[in-house]
Design a protein around this motif. Structure first.
Motif, PDB file in Angstrom:
ATOM      1  N   TYR A  89     -60.190  55.678  17.465  1.00 61.52           N
ATOM      2  CA  TYR A  89     -59.768  56.240  18.754  1.00 61.52           C
ATOM      3  C   TYR A  89     -59.432  55.119  19.736  1.00 61.52           C
ATOM      4  O   TYR A  89     -58.456  55.212  20.482  1.00 61.52           O
ATOM      5  N   ASN A  90     -60.217  54.056  19.719  1.00 62.10           N
ATOM      6  CA  ASN A  90     -59.985  52.931  20.631  1.00 62.10           C
ATOM      7  C   ASN A  90     -58.766  52.097  20.266  1.00 62.10           C
ATOM      8  O   ASN A  90     -58.304  51.285  21.072  1.00 62.10           O
ATOM      9  N   GLU A  91     -58.227  52.286  19.063  1.00 65.62           N
ATOM     10  CA  GLU A  91     -56.988  51.606  18.676  1.00 65.62           C
ATOM     11  C   GLU A  91     -55.794  52.168  19.436  1.00 65.62           C
ATOM     12  O   GLU A  91     -54.754  51.546  19.510  1.00 65.62           O
ATOM     13  N   GLY A  92     -55.934  53.349  19.979  1.00 61.16           N
ATOM     14  CA  GLY A  92     -54.861  54.011  20.723  1.00 61.16           C
ATOM     15  C   GLY A  92     -54.797  55.469  20.374  1.00 61.16           C
ATOM     16  O   GLY A  92     -54.841  55.830  19.193  1.00 61.16           O
ATOM     17  N   HIS A  93     -54.713  56.302  21.398  1.00 59.86           N
ATOM     18  CA  HIS A  93     -54.714  57.749  21.175  1.00 59.86           C
ATOM     19  C   HIS A  93     -53.724  58.450  22.107  1.00 59.86           C
ATOM     20  O   HIS A  93     -54.009  59.492  22.663  1.00 59.86           O
ATOM     21  N   GLU A  94     -52.555  57.863  22.234  1.00 55.30           N
ATOM     22  CA  GLU A  94     -51.532  58.440  23.108  1.00 55.30           C
ATOM     23  C   GLU A  94     -51.026  59.782  22.592  1.00 55.30           C
ATOM     24  O   GLU A  94     -50.677  60.659  23.375  1.00 55.30           O
ATOM     25  N   ASP A  95     -50.987  59.946  21.274  1.00 61.25           N
ATOM     26  CA  ASP A  95     -50.424  61.152  20.665  1.00 61.25           C
ATOM     27  C   ASP A  95     -51.459  62.193  20.259  1.00 61.25           C
ATOM     28  O   ASP A  95     -51.101  63.277  19.821  1.00 61.25           O
ATOM     29  N   TYR A  96     -52.730  61.845  20.354  1.00 58.71           N
ATOM     30  CA  TYR A  96     -53.766  62.779  19.916  1.00 58.71           C
ATOM     31  C   TYR A  96     -55.018  62.607  20.765  1.00 58.71           C
ATOM     32  O   TYR A  96     -55.180  61.620  21.472  1.00 58.71           O
ATOM     33  N   GLU A  97     -55.903  63.592  20.660  1.00 56.86           N
ATOM     34  CA  GLU A  97     -57.199  63.536  21.341  1.00 56.86           C
ATOM     35  C   GLU A  97     -58.275  63.976  20.360  1.00 56.86           C
ATOM     36  O   GLU A  97     -58.090  64.943  19.626  1.00 56.86           O
ATOM     37  N   ILE A  98     -59.361  63.232  20.316  1.00 60.19           N
ATOM     38  CA  ILE A  98     -60.540  63.659  19.561  1.00 60.19           C
ATOM     39  C   ILE A  98     -61.489  64.299  20.555  1.00 60.19           C
ATOM     40  O   ILE A  98     -61.759  63.736  21.615  1.00 60.19           O
ATOM     41  N   LEU A 121     -69.376  56.028  22.964  1.00 62.10           N
ATOM     42  CA  LEU A 121     -68.224  56.756  22.446  1.00 62.10           C
ATOM     43  C   LEU A 121     -67.188  56.918  23.547  1.00 62.10           C
ATOM     44  O   LEU A 121     -67.528  57.235  24.684  1.00 62.10           O
ATOM     45  N   SER A 122     -65.932  56.710  23.212  1.00 61.00           N
ATOM     46  CA  SER A 122     -64.841  56.779  24.184  1.00 61.00           C
ATOM     47  C   SER A 122     -64.234  58.168  24.286  1.00 61.00           C
ATOM     48  O   SER A 122     -63.635  58.510  25.288  1.00 61.00           O
ATOM     49  N   PHE A 123     -64.342  58.962  23.243  1.00 56.29           N
ATOM     50  CA  PHE A 123     -63.736  60.296  23.259  1.00 56.29           C
ATOM     51  C   PHE A 123     -64.659  61.286  23.953  1.00 56.29           C
ATOM     52  O   PHE A 123     -65.875  61.081  24.016  1.00 56.29           O
ATOM     53  N   PRO A 124     -64.092  62.392  24.474  1.00 58.06           N
ATOM     54  CA  PRO A 124     -64.912  63.365  25.199  1.00 58.06           C
ATOM     55  C   PRO A 124     -65.860  64.139  24.283  1.00 58.06           C
ATOM     56  O   PRO A 124     -65.548  64.412  23.134  1.00 58.06           O
ATOM     57  N   ILE A 125     -67.006  64.491  24.850  1.00 61.07           N
ATOM     58  CA  ILE A 125     -67.998  65.302  24.147  1.00 61.07           C
ATOM     59  C   ILE A 125     -68.095  66.633  24.886  1.00 61.07           C
ATOM     60  O   ILE A 125     -68.471  66.682  26.059  1.00 61.07           O
ATOM     61  N   ALA A 126     -67.700  67.688  24.199  1.00 63.62           N
ATOM     62  CA  ALA A 126     -67.724  69.034  24.778  1.00 63.62           C
ATOM     63  C   ALA A 126     -69.012  69.730  24.363  1.00 63.62           C
ATOM     64  O   ALA A 126     -69.515  69.531  23.260  1.00 63.62           O
ATOM     65  N   LEU A 127     -69.538  70.547  25.278  1.00 57.90           N
ATOM     66  CA  LEU A 127     -70.809  71.227  25.044  1.00 57.90           C
ATOM     67  C   LEU A 127     -70.570  72.707  24.740  1.00 57.90           C
ATOM     68  O   LEU A 127     -70.171  73.465  25.622  1.00 57.90           O
ATOM     69  N   ILE A 171     -55.353  62.339  12.012  1.00 59.32           N
ATOM     70  CA  ILE A 171     -54.476  61.901  13.113  1.00 59.32           C
ATOM     71  C   ILE A 171     -53.024  62.137  12.725  1.00 59.32           C
ATOM     72  O   ILE A 171     -52.243  62.673  13.504  1.00 59.32           O
ATOM     73  N   GLU A 172     -52.670  61.725  11.517  1.00 56.70           N
ATOM     74  CA  GLU A 172     -51.288  61.903  11.055  1.00 56.70           C
ATOM     75  C   GLU A 172     -50.899  63.376  11.035  1.00 56.70           C
ATOM     76  O   GLU A 172     -49.820  63.765  11.485  1.00 56.70           O
ATOM     77  N   GLN A 173     -51.795  64.222  10.521  1.00 56.78           N
ATOM     78  CA  GLN A 173     -51.511  65.667  10.460  1.00 56.78           C
ATOM     79  C   GLN A 173     -51.356  66.274  11.851  1.00 56.78           C
ATOM     80  O   GLN A 173     -50.494  67.103  12.071  1.00 56.78           O
TER      81      GLN A 173
END
Length: 177
Positions: A89-98, A121-127, A171-173
């Motif tokens: 995710y930290n490599e770049g996530h312009e096209d996707y979101e985790i 963790l850099s991605f959001p954590i939803a509850l 990510i690709e999918q």
């Protein structure tokens, strides 16, 4: 015990088992809910994140692919895959979101779990406190990961720990047109 009493008892037990099997089969065969499959439209939802912000799947999915990762603090495979997801995710996530969707645990448990990891963790954590989203996606075992493309269609689903190659595949999918 008399022979006649034993036979009545055996017959009663066998009859009870047959009735229970029949009821179980009837409920399973007449159930309207089916697990979300590849090719199905994603179910929209709104959840609060660990940071207290509201997130809506359809808003994120307007211009990005989305990877939903359902997890729990007690789940060792979840713990093992999170650093790899974070690194990628930290490599770049312009096209996707985790989005890491925690399944019905309290903030204290989640924060203890996160503090035990080697990195933040850099991605959001939803509850998903009341498991509405988990139920909507019919998530069984944890971790379960679902990739949704930019058109809002489920394009990949996996019910076990992701490898690095799996993460790149998700990510690709999710970002392919």
């Amino acid at each position: 015990m008399k022979k006649k009493t034993r036979n009545i008892l055996r017959t009663s037990i066998i009859l009870s088992i047959v009735i229970l099997l029949g009821v179980t089969l009837w409920f399973n065969l007449t159930s309207d809910s089916q697990a979300i499959q590849v090719g199905d439209d994603a179910v929209d939802f709104q959840l609060e994140t660990l940071n207290g912000e509201e997130m809506q799947l359809s808003e994120i999915n307007e211009d990005k692919g989305v990877i939903l990762n359902f997890w729990g603090t007690w789940c060792e495979p979840c713990r093992e895959e999170m650093p790899d997801m974070n690194e990628i995710y930290n490599e770049g996530h312009e096209d996707y979101e985790i989005v890491a969707v925690n399944v019905s645990e309290g903030e204290q448990q989640i924060n203890q779990f996160l503090s035990s990891l080697d990195e933040n963790l850099s991605f959001p954590i939803a509850l998903d406190s009341n498991r509405d989203v988990t139920k909507a996606y019919q998530v069984g075992p944890l971790p379960t990961t679902i990739a949704i493309d930019k058109n809002g269609v489920v394009v990949e689903k996996q019910e076990y720990q992701l490898t690095t190659d799996d993460i790149y595949s998700f990510i690709e999918q999710s970002t392919s047109e």
